[in-house]
Design a protein around this motif. Structure first.
Motif, short mmCIF file in Angstrom:
data_model
loop_
_atom_site.label_atom_id
_atom_site.label_comp_id
_atom_site.label_asym_id
_atom_site.label_seq_id
_atom_site.Cartn_x
_atom_site.Cartn_y
_atom_site.Cartn_z
N TYR A 123 8.76 5.41 -17.25
CA TYR A 123 8.36 6.82 -17.42
C TYR A 123 9.48 7.83 -17.18
O TYR A 123 9.31 9.01 -17.44
CB TYR A 123 7.18 7.13 -16.50
N SER A 142 15.49 -2.44 -11.44
CA SER A 142 14.79 -3.67 -11.13
C SER A 142 15.59 -4.90 -11.51
O SER A 142 15.08 -6.00 -11.52
CB SER A 142 13.41 -3.69 -11.81
N ARG B 181 -0.81 -1.74 -23.04
CA ARG B 181 0.60 -2.08 -23.09
C ARG B 181 0.95 -3.21 -22.13
O ARG B 181 1.65 -4.15 -22.47
CB ARG B 181 1.41 -0.83 -22.72
N ARG B 242 9.00 -5.95 -16.40
CA ARG B 242 10.11 -6.34 -15.54
C ARG B 242 10.36 -5.28 -14.46
O ARG B 242 10.82 -5.59 -13.37
CB ARG B 242 11.38 -6.50 -16.39
N ALA B 243 10.02 -4.02 -14.82
CA ALA B 243 10.26 -2.92 -13.89
C ALA B 243 9.46 -3.06 -12.61
O ALA B 243 9.70 -2.34 -11.64
CB ALA B 243 9.91 -1.60 -14.58
N GLU B 251 4.02 3.69 -8.26
CA GLU B 251 4.43 3.30 -9.61
C GLU B 251 3.35 2.47 -10.30
O GLU B 251 3.07 2.65 -11.49
CB GLU B 251 5.75 2.52 -9.58
N GLN B 254 0.56 4.78 -11.20
CA GLN B 254 0.97 5.61 -12.32
C GLN B 254 0.71 4.89 -13.65
O GLN B 254 0.13 5.45 -14.57
CB GLN B 254 2.46 5.89 -12.16
N SER B 255 1.11 3.62 -13.70
CA SER B 255 0.96 2.85 -14.93
C SER B 255 -0.51 2.59 -15.24
O SER B 255 -0.98 2.82 -16.36
CB SER B 255 1.72 1.53 -14.76
N ALA B 258 -2.48 5.82 -16.06
CA ALA B 258 -2.21 6.39 -17.38
C ALA B 258 -2.91 5.57 -18.47
O ALA B 258 -2.79 5.88 -19.65
CB ALA B 258 -0.70 6.43 -17.62
N ASP B 260 -2.15 2.42 -19.08
CA ASP B 260 -1.15 1.53 -19.66
C ASP B 260 -1.28 0.08 -19.20
O ASP B 260 -0.50 -0.77 -19.63
CB ASP B 260 0.27 2.03 -19.31
#
Lengths: 285, 430
Positions: A123, A142, B181, B242-243, B251, B254-255, B258, B260
């Motif tokens: 994001y 990451s 996603r 991967r993030a 985080e 957030q995903s 949203a 996602d």
């Protein structure tokens, strides 16, 4: 008489530097942890033996040196370019001078949170840009291979103004008639930079490197907030390790040993720098 | 001097002494005992009206709340710094469950059973009752319960997955169909949250972190390796981004928030966030316990907050009164009603008003019966740090799961042995 007059300053220095250092040295030969009920128990050289065998200490040493080396080198390069820009008078100089100083004035914690967001995957604005170009989002924070570079970037962004300011002071101390005489003799600006500016700037650059290296080797807040030492421990520095040992693990004996290990490292590096400077000065003469 | 004047002087002196001593008594009665509590900023904020009410009802005590930082570890740093100096400004600490053994072993806490009774935890749900005792004493009274939950999208699947394989299949199918996603998001950053995520999966595969005897770490067991490689596969197969290796709770939220991601691992606080007006997934979210393979059991890592008494406190009696008042049913009910905080008292889970206000309360109750505790050890921070680092290496592809878990086990057992808490000599597997 001289001694008497410097005595207050010496006492102050002893209080601020020598006493904590001696205390650390003493602690490093004791077990003082939650297991000993926070009481110091002499344990010979056990902490030092553990330090020598501690893979994590050596990995953090390499990572700390890697971080400090690259960020200080980049800061010196970019700082020099900025200082040259700010030295010559042109229309946007005042505005640029103010803007340049802004990162230096920001608290590190705020800046680190900002970078964490900028490099957020997927994001953050950088990845928004990457994705707008039709590429997949990049795992900046990451992946152990790239995360330390983001930390370097954040550090360079923040502390380059400091280096630029020191170098700018150096530039302004060089008499302009030197350049005029050089130009009269037919020297080109590029030659002037190499023959006059850089050699005369050397003491200032040396000072900037010394200051920045000391700070970069002890980097803590930036890493703590931006990555917490991860991923896979790839951004952990010695300061972070020492802090974890003391405040999280309540192992003060070993924390002091890690700190002293770092101190020895810093001493060694400073010695190398001093020798290098003498050698450079000797080479010119 | 005559007898009469002597008597007069004596009477005057008596009067003066009486006046002064009653004045002193009066002043002392008027001057309340100050009890100071350190709380993380969000707790300090939400308990403000409760503290005000307490002070109105107890004129002899003045409860002051010190607003600490937001982050769990930052609060601990602040508390530890003050405790190390030996003259703590705090009488009470609102503590995370993992701190208890460390603080107790350091001698910073006072046992609570002499002040609050042996049965102080009688009304507490099983999932929040553990983690408050250590070394035979009671050190902490829980205020808010917390446990890992699996959030799922009710509009994308009929029922949540129950096993690790089913989770992968469901999430992967939804991704391939282009409906979402990401399949599953969790906390993969190298920090305490990663240990919490892993512990649930480990239990789901039938393993345990620390042996029952408490002197041996068993992360290298087949279950430990299976749990770590499952997390790695989630990333390798693209079900988890991967993030995730830099994801903490915000985080992940957030995903998932949203829209996602189809599934998320998070704490109960996320529920209220997802139900806020304007949330893209409002009314489309269900909550359940973590997946488990055959031979394992679904589990949520326990993560409660509770009050402990600082051993240096000059007013233990008054401070204990504060603990009892701040963890009372009406306070917990108020926090649950106003903010959706999960109570720790069993009775409140059946309170009709609360159930009406928070429809997932029965599900939370079920999750609380299946909580798993992180190792109760004064060395917990060190053990967790080793695990986080090795797991981070596994999920970023730096090391294979088997090697990483074997390493975590070996390093952890070294720490235990070096401190004298490990299994003696050759008994330790390493």
């Amino acid at each position: 008489m001289t001694l008497l007059l410097t005595l207050p300053a010496l006492l102050l220095l002893a209080l601020v530097f020598a006493v904590p250092l001696l205390r650390y040295g003493w602690l490093s030969f004791h077990a003082d942890s939650v297991i000993t009920g926070l009481q110091p128990v002499p344990n010979g050289g056990a902490n030092w033996l553990r330090l020598i065998e501690d893979e994590r200490f050596w990995q953090d040493t390499v990572q700390t040196l890697r971080f400090a080396g690259l960020s200080v080198a980049l800061e010196l390069l970019v700082g020099l370019a900025l200082a040259l820009l700010l030295h010559h008078s042109w229309r946007g100089r005042t505005a640029l001078r103010t803007i340049t100083l802004l990162p230096w004035a920001l608290p590190t914690a705020v800046m680190a949170l900002g970078w964490r967001w900028i490099f957020n995957d997927p994001y953050g604005p950088i990845n928004a840009l990457v994705q707008a170009l039709g590429l997949p989002a990049l795992p900046f924070l990451s992946s152990p291979a790239s995360t330390w570079l983001v930390v370097v970037l954040a550090d360079v962004w923040k502390t380059t103004p400091f280096v630029a300011l020191l170098l700018l002071a150096g530039l302004q101390s060089i008499p302009t008639d030197l350049y005029e005489a050089f130009a009269l003799e037919g020297g080109t600006p590029a030659q002037a930079l190499r023959r006059i500016t850089l050699p005369l700037l050397l003491p200032y650059a040396f000072l900037a490197v010394l200051f920045r290296l000391a700070q970069a080797l002890g980097v803590f807040d930036l890493v703590q907030i931006l990555t917490g030492g991860g991923p896979a421990g790839s951004t952990e520095t010695l300061a972070l390790y020492s802090y974890l040992s003391a405040m999280r693990f309540l192992d003060f004996g070993y924390s002091a040993t890690v700190m002293l290990g770092m101190f020895v490292l810093l001493l060694g590096l400073t010695a190398v720098l001093l020798l290098g400077r003498r050698w450079l000065a000797g080479g010119r003469a | 001097m005559g007898l009469r004047s002597t008597l007069r002087y004596a009477a005057l002196a008596l009067l003066l002494v009486g006046l002064i001593s009653s004045g002193v008594l009066w002043a002392q009665r008027r001057k309340p005992v100050v009890v100071t509590a350190l709380m993380p900023a969000p707790f300090a904020q939400v308990t403000a009206p409760i503290v005000e009410r307490f002070n109105r009802r107890h004129p002899g005590i003045e409860l002051r709340v010190n607003r600490g930082p937001f982050e769990t570890e930052a609060i601990s740093d602040l508390a530890i710094s003050s405790l190390l100096l030996g003259d703590s400004p705090y009488d009470l600490l609102l503590m995370d469950v993992t701190w208890t053994p460390k603080y107790a072993a350091a001698g910073w806490l006072a046992p609570l059973e002499p002040l609050l009774g042996e049965d102080a935890l009688a009304g507490v749900v099983p999932g929040a009752r553990e983690g408050n005792r250590f070394d035979g004493h009671l050190w902490r009274i829980p205020l808010v319960a917390d446990m890992g939950l699996l959030y799922w999208r009710t509009d994308l699947m009929a029922a949540p997955p129950r096993s690790p394989d089913e989770l992968m299949a469901t999430a992967g199918a939804l991704q391939r169909a282009g409906r979402v996603r990401w399949g599953y998001v969790w906390q993969g950053r190298q920090y305490e949250g990663l240990s919490c995520v892993f512990l649930e999966v480990l239990r789901g595969f039938g393993g345990q972190w620390l042996s029952a005897s408490g002197d041996r770490v068993e992360l290298g067991s087949p279950a430990g390796v299976a749990a770590a490689s499952w997390l790695r596969q989630l990333i390798d197969q693209g079900i988890t981004p991967r993030a995730v290796a830099n994801f903490a709770e915000p985080e992940a939220l957030q995903s998932f928030g949203a829209g996602d991601a189809a599934l998320m691992r998070n704490w109960p606080y996320a529920w209220a966030e997802l139900q806020k007006p304007g949330s893209p997934v409002r009314g489309k979210v269900g909550v359940t316990t973590m997946v488990a393979a055959a031979g394992g059991s679904p589990a949520g890592t326990q993560g409660s907050w509770g009050f402990s008494l600082v051993s240096q406190s000059p007013h233990p009696r008054e401070a204990a009164l504060v603990i009892a008042a701040l963890t009372a049913p009406e306070v917990q009910k108020d926090l649950a009603q106003r903010l959706g905080y999960t109570p720790t008292l069993s009775a409140l889970f059946e309170d009709p008003q609360l159930v009406a206000a928070n429809p997932v309360l029965p599900e939370l109750r079920r999750a609380l019966e299946a909580t798993v505790l992180r190792p109760l050890s004064p060395l917990y921070a060190q053990l967790s740090d080793i695990l986080q680092r090795q797991l981070s290496e596994v999920i970023t592809g730096e090391r294979e799961a088997a090697e990483g878990m074997e390493r975590a086990q070996r390093l952890s057992n070294q720490v235990l042995r070096a401190s004298g808490l490990g299994a003696g000599g050759g008994a330790a597997r390493s």
